[in-house]
Design a protein around this motif. Structure first.
Motif, PDB file in Angstrom:
ATOM      1  N   ALA A  50       0.844  -1.140  -0.068  1.00  0.00           N
ATOM      2  CA  ALA A  50      -0.080  -0.067   0.001  1.00  0.00           C
ATOM      3  C   ALA A  50       0.760   1.300  -0.044  1.00  0.00           C
ATOM      4  CB  ALA A  50      -0.973  -0.009   1.057  1.00  0.00           C
ATOM      5  N   PRO A  51       1.957   1.262   1.020  1.00  0.00           N
ATOM      6  CA  PRO A  51       2.664   2.548   0.885  1.00  0.00           C
ATOM      7  C   PRO A  51       3.577   2.786  -0.382  1.00  0.00           C
ATOM      8  CG  PRO A  51       2.856   1.499   2.878  1.00  0.00           C
ATOM      9  CD  PRO A  51       2.213   0.575   2.046  1.00  0.00           C
ATOM     10  N   ILE A  52       3.952   1.536  -1.128  1.00  0.00           N
ATOM     11  CA  ILE A  52       4.812   1.439  -2.032  1.00  0.00           C
ATOM     12  C   ILE A  52       3.869   2.094  -3.611  1.00  0.00           C
ATOM     13  CG2 ILE A  52       5.593  -0.060  -3.962  1.00  0.00           C
ATOM     14  CD1 ILE A  52       6.444  -1.997  -1.880  1.00  0.00           C
ATOM     15  N   LEU A  53       2.538   1.847  -3.536  1.00  0.00           N
ATOM     16  CA  LEU A  53       1.743   2.297  -4.338  1.00  0.00           C
ATOM     17  C   LEU A  53       1.661   3.919  -4.121  1.00  0.00           C
ATOM     18  CD1 LEU A  53      -0.089   1.806  -6.871  1.00  0.00           C
ATOM     19  CD2 LEU A  53      -2.107   1.183  -5.034  1.00  0.00           C
ATOM     20  N   GLY A  54       1.369   4.139  -3.125  1.00  0.00           N
ATOM     21  CA  GLY A  54       1.107   5.586  -2.523  1.00  0.00           C
ATOM     22  C   GLY A  54       2.504   6.402  -2.998  1.00  0.00           C
ATOM     23  N   ASN A  55       3.450   6.067  -2.669  1.00  0.00           N
ATOM     24  CA  ASN A  55       4.876   6.736  -2.967  1.00  0.00           C
ATOM     25  C   ASN A  55       5.039   6.789  -4.402  1.00  0.00           C
ATOM     26  OD1 ASN A  55       5.593   6.668  -0.183  1.00  0.00           O
ATOM     27  ND2 ASN A  55       6.599   4.788  -0.203  1.00  0.00           N
ATOM     28  N   PHE A  56       4.493   5.633  -5.312  1.00  0.00           N
ATOM     29  CA  PHE A  56       4.669   5.812  -6.741  1.00  0.00           C
ATOM     30  C   PHE A  56       3.925   6.951  -7.148  1.00  0.00           C
ATOM     31  CE2 PHE A  56       3.366   4.211 -10.892  1.00  0.00           C
ATOM     32  CZ  PHE A  56       4.649   4.324 -11.604  1.00  0.00           C
ATOM     33  N   LEU A  57       2.655   6.879  -6.877  1.00  0.00           N
ATOM     34  CA  LEU A  57       1.829   7.987  -7.332  1.00  0.00           C
ATOM     35  C   LEU A  57       2.393   9.233  -6.887  1.00  0.00           C
ATOM     36  CD1 LEU A  57      -1.836   6.171  -6.464  1.00  0.00           C
ATOM     37  CD2 LEU A  57      -0.483   6.650  -8.815  1.00  0.00           C
ATOM     38  N   GLN A  58       2.863   9.596  -5.649  1.00  0.00           N
ATOM     39  CA  GLN A  58       3.413  10.677  -5.306  1.00  0.00           C
ATOM     40  C   GLN A  58       4.598  11.266  -5.968  1.00  0.00           C
ATOM     41  OE1 GLN A  58       2.737  13.149  -3.394  1.00  0.00           O
ATOM     42  NE2 GLN A  58       4.687  14.154  -2.703  1.00  0.00           N
ATOM     43  N   ILE A  59       5.567  10.259  -6.436  1.00  0.00           N
ATOM     44  CA  ILE A  59       6.691  10.590  -7.217  1.00  0.00           C
ATOM     45  C   ILE A  59       6.015  10.907  -8.878  1.00  0.00           C
ATOM     46  CG2 ILE A  59       8.567   9.834  -8.302  1.00  0.00           C
ATOM     47  CD1 ILE A  59       8.964   7.740  -5.728  1.00  0.00           C
ATOM     48  N   ILE A  60       5.183  10.248  -9.384  1.00  0.00           N
ATOM     49  CA  ILE A  60       4.742  10.793 -10.603  1.00  0.00           C
ATOM     50  C   ILE A  60       4.049  12.000 -10.576  1.00  0.00           C
ATOM     51  CG2 ILE A  60       2.978  10.055 -12.231  1.00  0.00           C
ATOM     52  CD1 ILE A  60       5.489   8.209 -12.321  1.00  0.00           C
ATOM     53  N   ILE A  61       3.228  12.430  -9.478  1.00  0.00           N
ATOM     54  CA  ILE A  61       2.564  13.524  -9.619  1.00  0.00           C
ATOM     55  C   ILE A  61       3.373  14.806  -9.181  1.00  0.00           C
ATOM     56  CG2 ILE A  61       0.786  14.903  -8.164  1.00  0.00           C
ATOM     57  CD1 ILE A  61      -0.402  12.534 -10.071  1.00  0.00           C
ATOM     58  N   VAL A  62       4.244  14.491  -8.516  1.00  0.00           N
ATOM     59  CA  VAL A  62       5.090  15.505  -8.323  1.00  0.00           C
ATOM     60  C   VAL A  62       6.188  15.826  -9.551  1.00  0.00           C
ATOM     61  CG1 VAL A  62       7.496  16.177  -7.204  1.00  0.00           C
ATOM     62  CG2 VAL A  62       5.759  15.144  -5.689  1.00  0.00           C
ATOM     63  N   ILE A  63       6.448  14.843 -10.218  1.00  0.00           N
ATOM     64  CA  ILE A  63       7.142  15.231 -11.603  1.00  0.00           C
ATOM     65  C   ILE A  63       6.058  16.036 -12.533  1.00  0.00           C
ATOM     66  CG2 ILE A  63       7.942  14.074 -13.749  1.00  0.00           C
ATOM     67  CD1 ILE A  63       9.052  11.793 -11.985  1.00  0.00           C
ATOM     68  N   LEU A  64       4.948  15.513 -12.484  1.00  0.00           N
ATOM     69  CA  LEU A  64       3.802  16.358 -13.251  1.00  0.00           C
ATOM     70  C   LEU A  64       3.826  17.632 -12.872  1.00  0.00           C
ATOM     71  CD1 LEU A  64       1.663  15.559 -15.594  1.00  0.00           C
ATOM     72  CD2 LEU A  64      -0.167  15.501 -13.547  1.00  0.00           C
ATOM     73  N   GLY A  65       3.871  17.719 -11.479  1.00  0.00           N
ATOM     74  CA  GLY A  65       3.517  19.223 -11.060  1.00  0.00           C
ATOM     75  C   GLY A  65       4.799  19.943 -11.551  1.00  0.00           C
ATOM     76  N   LEU A  66       6.110  19.381 -11.238  1.00  0.00           N
ATOM     77  CA  LEU A  66       7.155  20.086 -11.648  1.00  0.00           C
ATOM     78  C   LEU A  66       7.224  20.546 -13.476  1.00  0.00           C
ATOM     79  CD1 LEU A  66      10.042  18.213  -9.846  1.00  0.00           C
ATOM     80  CD2 LEU A  66       9.253  20.684  -9.518  1.00  0.00           C
ATOM     81  N   PHE A  67       6.705  19.692 -14.136  1.00  0.00           N
ATOM     82  CA  PHE A  67       6.682  19.682 -15.576  1.00  0.00           C
ATOM     83  C   PHE A  67       5.472  20.898 -15.818  1.00  0.00           C
ATOM     84  CE2 PHE A  67       4.373  18.542 -19.537  1.00  0.00           C
ATOM     85  CZ  PHE A  67       5.307  18.772 -20.343  1.00  0.00           C
TER      86      PHE A  67
END
Length: 176
Positions: free
Chosen positions: A17-34
């Motif tokens: 569960a935390p692995i999935l959440g962390n993965f989404l966090q990393i993707i969304i942070v990259i999206l926000g930076l983009f």
């Protein structure tokens, strides 16, 4: 970077569960930076909405490890009830002395063992709470920054003269 560090330790503990959440966090942070770099306010809005969800998730993790409201850190909730794995910090925290005791009863598989952990400077649940608190702090800072960037982008859109020369506050050329 904090989410990536947390992702590594959650992988070591097989906490899905935390692995999935962390993965989404990393993707969304990259999206926000983009979105910030490419001047795309919608991407930043997605980041702000996700940040609210991320803060909620981290509050849940804090409640989970502190056993608030009937939650128990001894359940397999973080592994989706797939395995018996727990937090990596449970056995490998700072100062922890890990001792593996092999079962002596016949018929028990050699792979099965009991792990005794003593001498930890800080208990694993408090390390997990500290990780979540850091994530909340970083998320709140990111949320404030994202709201600021969105307001700047919207202000720039409103002040941009698309046609050119129709600014009513400027004096027309050739007049005094």
């Amino acid at each position: 970077m904090a989410a990536l560090e947390r992702q590594i330790f959650d992988f070591l503990g097989f906490q899905w569960a935390p692995i999935l959440g962390n993965f989404l966090q990393i993707i969304i942070v990259i999206l926000g930076l983009f979105g910030t770099i490419q001047f795309r306010p919608r991407y930043i809005v997605v980041y702000t909405v996700w940040t609210a969800l991320w803060v909620t998730w981290n509050v849940f993790i804090i409640c989970f490890y502190l056993e608030v409201g009937g939650l128990s850190k001894e359940t397999d909730l973080m592994t989706f009830n797939i395995s018996m794995h727990r937090s990596w910090w449970r056995e490998h925290g700072p100062g922890c002395i890990r001792r593996v005791v092999r079962p002596s009863a016949p018929g028990i598989l050699d792979d099965y063992s009991y792990v005794s952990v003593t001498g930890c400077i800080i208990d694993f649940q408090y390390l997990e709470v500290i990780h979540s608190a850091i994530q909340i702090l970083l998320s709140l800072i990111g949320f404030v920054y994202a709201c600021y960037v969105i307001s700047v982008f919207m202000e720039e859109e409103d002040s941009f003269d698309f046609i050119g020369g129709l600014d009513t506050s400027a004096t027309p050329p050739g007049t005094c």
